[in-house]
Design a protein around this motif. Structure first.
Motif, PDB file in Angstrom:
ATOM      1  N   ASP A 109      46.980  44.156  38.430  1.00  0.00           N
ATOM      2  CA  ASP A 109      47.635  44.885  39.338  1.00  0.00           C
ATOM      3  C   ASP A 109      48.907  43.825  40.067  1.00  0.00           C
ATOM      4  O   ASP A 109      49.626  44.063  40.964  1.00  0.00           O
ATOM      5  CB  ASP A 109      47.110  45.573  40.400  1.00  0.00           C
ATOM      6  CG  ASP A 109      46.505  46.837  39.800  1.00  0.00           C
ATOM      7  OD1 ASP A 109      46.865  47.181  38.830  1.00  0.00           O
ATOM      8  OD2 ASP A 109      45.570  47.430  40.619  1.00  0.00           O
ATOM      9  N   GLY A 110      48.705  42.579  39.509  1.00  0.00           N
ATOM     10  CA  GLY A 110      49.546  41.482  40.288  1.00  0.00           C
ATOM     11  C   GLY A 110      49.165  41.046  41.671  1.00  0.00           C
ATOM     12  O   GLY A 110      49.842  40.411  42.350  1.00  0.00           O
ATOM     13  N   LYS A 111      47.805  41.441  41.974  1.00  0.00           N
ATOM     14  CA  LYS A 111      47.357  41.008  43.395  1.00  0.00           C
ATOM     15  C   LYS A 111      46.718  39.501  43.418  1.00  0.00           C
ATOM     16  O   LYS A 111      46.635  39.079  44.445  1.00  0.00           O
ATOM     17  CB  LYS A 111      46.255  41.944  43.900  1.00  0.00           C
ATOM     18  CG  LYS A 111      46.960  43.413  43.998  1.00  0.00           C
ATOM     19  CD  LYS A 111      45.945  44.282  44.882  1.00  0.00           C
ATOM     20  CE  LYS A 111      46.405  45.894  45.052  1.00  0.00           C
ATOM     21  NZ  LYS A 111      45.853  46.909  44.262  1.00  0.00           N
ATOM     22  N   ILE A 112      46.243  39.065  42.473  1.00  0.00           N
ATOM     23  CA  ILE A 112      45.864  37.804  42.171  1.00  0.00           C
ATOM     24  C   ILE A 112      46.335  37.089  40.932  1.00  0.00           C
ATOM     25  O   ILE A 112      46.824  38.002  40.002  1.00  0.00           O
ATOM     26  CB  ILE A 112      44.278  37.537  42.034  1.00  0.00           C
ATOM     27  CG1 ILE A 112      43.586  38.669  40.966  1.00  0.00           C
ATOM     28  CG2 ILE A 112      43.739  38.023  43.516  1.00  0.00           C
ATOM     29  CD1 ILE A 112      41.953  38.324  40.634  1.00  0.00           C
ATOM     30  N   ASP A 113      46.466  35.846  40.764  1.00  0.00           N
ATOM     31  CA  ASP A 113      46.985  35.159  39.394  1.00  0.00           C
ATOM     32  C   ASP A 113      45.729  34.902  38.759  1.00  0.00           C
ATOM     33  O   ASP A 113      46.010  34.659  37.501  1.00  0.00           O
ATOM     34  CB  ASP A 113      47.583  33.889  40.069  1.00  0.00           C
ATOM     35  CG  ASP A 113      48.807  34.194  41.032  1.00  0.00           C
ATOM     36  OD1 ASP A 113      49.649  35.062  40.850  1.00  0.00           O
ATOM     37  OD2 ASP A 113      48.913  33.588  42.180  1.00  0.00           O
ATOM     38  N   ALA A 114      44.602  34.548  38.923  1.00  0.00           N
ATOM     39  CA  ALA A 114      43.636  34.195  38.136  1.00  0.00           C
ATOM     40  C   ALA A 114      42.266  34.373  38.945  1.00  0.00           C
ATOM     41  O   ALA A 114      42.074  34.784  40.230  1.00  0.00           O
ATOM     42  CB  ALA A 114      43.693  32.583  37.859  1.00  0.00           C
ATOM     43  N   TYR A 115      41.178  34.379  38.226  1.00  0.00           N
ATOM     44  CA  TYR A 115      39.722  34.631  38.673  1.00  0.00           C
ATOM     45  C   TYR A 115      38.951  33.817  37.752  1.00  0.00           C
ATOM     46  O   TYR A 115      39.177  33.316  36.621  1.00  0.00           O
ATOM     47  CB  TYR A 115      39.243  36.087  38.691  1.00  0.00           C
ATOM     48  CG  TYR A 115      39.123  36.766  37.550  1.00  0.00           C
ATOM     49  CD1 TYR A 115      37.915  36.913  36.612  1.00  0.00           C
ATOM     50  CD2 TYR A 115      40.128  37.854  37.310  1.00  0.00           C
ATOM     51  CE1 TYR A 115      37.540  37.408  35.768  1.00  0.00           C
ATOM     52  CE2 TYR A 115      39.912  38.802  35.785  1.00  0.00           C
ATOM     53  CZ  TYR A 115      38.883  38.418  35.261  1.00  0.00           C
ATOM     54  OH  TYR A 115      38.488  39.229  34.042  1.00  0.00           O
ATOM     55  N   GLY A 116      37.684  33.402  38.337  1.00  0.00           N
ATOM     56  CA  GLY A 116      36.733  32.637  37.714  1.00  0.00           C
ATOM     57  C   GLY A 116      35.523  33.641  37.671  1.00  0.00           C
ATOM     58  O   GLY A 116      34.990  34.525  38.391  1.00  0.00           O
ATOM     59  N   TYR A 117      34.826  33.479  36.278  1.00  0.00           N
ATOM     60  CA  TYR A 117      33.884  34.413  36.058  1.00  0.00           C
ATOM     61  C   TYR A 117      32.816  33.842  35.004  1.00  0.00           C
ATOM     62  O   TYR A 117      33.505  33.307  34.089  1.00  0.00           O
ATOM     63  CB  TYR A 117      34.331  35.809  35.493  1.00  0.00           C
ATOM     64  CG  TYR A 117      33.544  36.914  35.277  1.00  0.00           C
ATOM     65  CD1 TYR A 117      32.238  36.916  36.014  1.00  0.00           C
ATOM     66  CD2 TYR A 117      33.682  37.967  34.319  1.00  0.00           C
ATOM     67  CE1 TYR A 117      31.293  38.313  36.035  1.00  0.00           C
ATOM     68  CE2 TYR A 117      33.151  39.247  34.532  1.00  0.00           C
ATOM     69  CZ  TYR A 117      31.613  38.942  35.136  1.00  0.00           C
ATOM     70  OH  TYR A 117      30.878  40.221  35.018  1.00  0.00           O
ATOM     71  N   THR A 118      31.426  33.805  35.278  1.00  0.00           N
ATOM     72  CA  THR A 118      30.489  33.269  34.436  1.00  0.00           C
ATOM     73  C   THR A 118      29.920  34.433  33.794  1.00  0.00           C
ATOM     74  O   THR A 118      29.376  34.931  34.392  1.00  0.00           O
ATOM     75  CB  THR A 118      29.477  32.454  35.072  1.00  0.00           C
ATOM     76  OG1 THR A 118      30.101  31.669  36.148  1.00  0.00           O
ATOM     77  CG2 THR A 118      28.654  31.698  34.422  1.00  0.00           C
ATOM     78  N   VAL A 119      30.258  34.673  32.651  1.00  0.00           N
ATOM     79  CA  VAL A 119      29.872  35.962  31.953  1.00  0.00           C
ATOM     80  C   VAL A 119      29.575  35.632  30.436  1.00  0.00           C
ATOM     81  O   VAL A 119      30.276  35.010  29.796  1.00  0.00           O
ATOM     82  CB  VAL A 119      30.572  37.105  32.253  1.00  0.00           C
ATOM     83  CG1 VAL A 119      31.963  37.087  31.439  1.00  0.00           C
ATOM     84  CG2 VAL A 119      30.056  38.431  32.000  1.00  0.00           C
TER      85      VAL A 119
END
Ligand code: GLU
Length: 331
Positions: A196-206
């Motif tokens: 949705d363009g609300k954030i540029d990136a995220y971090g996820y350990t999965v």
């Protein structure tokens, strides 16, 4: 969380418990397993364990080998939340990243995970690479450092990725003020926020593959970046619970070549205070049904019991788990 976990409910039916001379009353033990967000792999781990426990219970009812354990695996905030709830007796088991298992047992990062010397290992499960997933509209994001000035989801408190992201922030000398926006979205919210363009990136350990990550990679062309610069190489070299990991080309729509990053293991943990017979039965149910277990998620396809009883475990094995492994002659 409910308070009556592990309550042994002996059905006090008196004479009504006897039908045709056979005793039908069965002591029931309720266990709860802490997982992660409903779109993560931990949720599948917890529910797969419960499925094997219930399968053994059902088979036991006909063969006479009864254990009476009833299992639930609710969605939770993730690794450090689970460890905290186990330490308070609110959960009997939980899934946790091997780095947070290590720190909880050692008690060396009390700001990130509550010290818990009674933490015990049961087995490890799948590998979990730490991943930065970046929007197609932010092609300049190509390293952890390049997240400076970006809108970045550092993850919800209680999640393993939140802690591991903070480790990277320390490594690169960054604070939340270095991001244009630091959000605390859960794993269930982050891919939609990215698309949705609300954030540029995220971090996820999965674990890989993961349906939540696919929402971003296959749904809106987000990319998983390489995390293999010199600083990360020395972090991995200096840290016993980190190892380099590859997300193979073809895993997601935008994974056109192998991605190199570092990662941990997902581990299944409990407390020294949880009854030995219960831990034995849970361990046995998983290991005796390992082929079924492997088929429940592609991240479980290569699980090997003799590695599961060792890899990624820093807290001592719970005696109930050790009893099963010894019985099998594996230790
Ligand atoms: N590694 C994440 C955590 O510790 C959870 C990943 C998952 O849900 O599969 O919170």
């Amino acid at each position: 969380m409910r308070k009556m976990l592990l309550a042994t409910v002996a059905l006090a039916f008196g004479a009504a418990a006897y039908v045709g001379g056979a005793q039908t009353a069965e002591a029931k033990t309720f266990i709860a397993i802490g997982t992660g967000g409903p779109t993560g792999v931990y949720f599948v781990v917890g529910n797969a364990v419960c499925r094997m426990v219930h399968k053994e219970a059902a088979e036991g009812r006909s063969s006479g080998r009864q254990h009476g354990i009833r299992c639930s695996a609710p969605s939770t905030g993730g690794s450090t939340y689970n460890i905290g709830q186990i330490s308070q007796g609110e959960l009997e088991f939980g899934v946790a990243q091997s780095d947070w298992q290590y720190h909880a047992y050692e008690g060396d990062t009390p700001d990130k995970v509550a010290p818990f010397p009674k933490l015990r290992s049961v087995f490890s499960v799948h590998p979990e690479p730490y991943q930065i997933i970046a929007s197609k509209d932010a092609p300049e994001i190509d390293s952890f450092m390049s997240l400076k000035g970006k809108r970045f989801n550092i993850g919800n408190p209680g999640s393993g990725q939140r802690g591991t992201t903070e480790v990277l922030m320390n490594l690169f000398g960054m604070g939340t003020g270095d991001f244009a926006l630091a959000t605390e979205l859960t794993s269930t919210e982050q891919s939609n926020a990215l698309c949705d363009g609300k954030i540029d990136a995220y971090g996820y350990t999965v674990g890989v593959p993961n349906a939540g990550v696919a929402v971003a990679t296959d749904g809106c062309d987000a990319r998983i970046i390489n995390l293999d610069d010199e600083k990360i190489k020395s972090l991995v070299a200096d840290t016993p619970y980190y190892a380099f990991a590859t997300i193979p080309a073809g895993t997601y729509k935008t994974t056109t070549s192998d991605v190199t990053t570092f990662g941990v293991m997902a581990t299944f943990v409990t407390s020294a205070d949880v009854n030995e017979d219960v831990v034995y039965e849970v361990t046995r149910a998983v290991m005796e049904n390992i082929d079924d277990f492997r088929s429940l998620h592609p991240a479980f396809a290569n699980l090997d019991p003799q590695k599961m009883m060792k890899d990624g475990l820093s807290a001592p094995l719970h005696p109930g788990a050790a009893r099963y492994y010894k019985e099998k002659g594996w230790m």
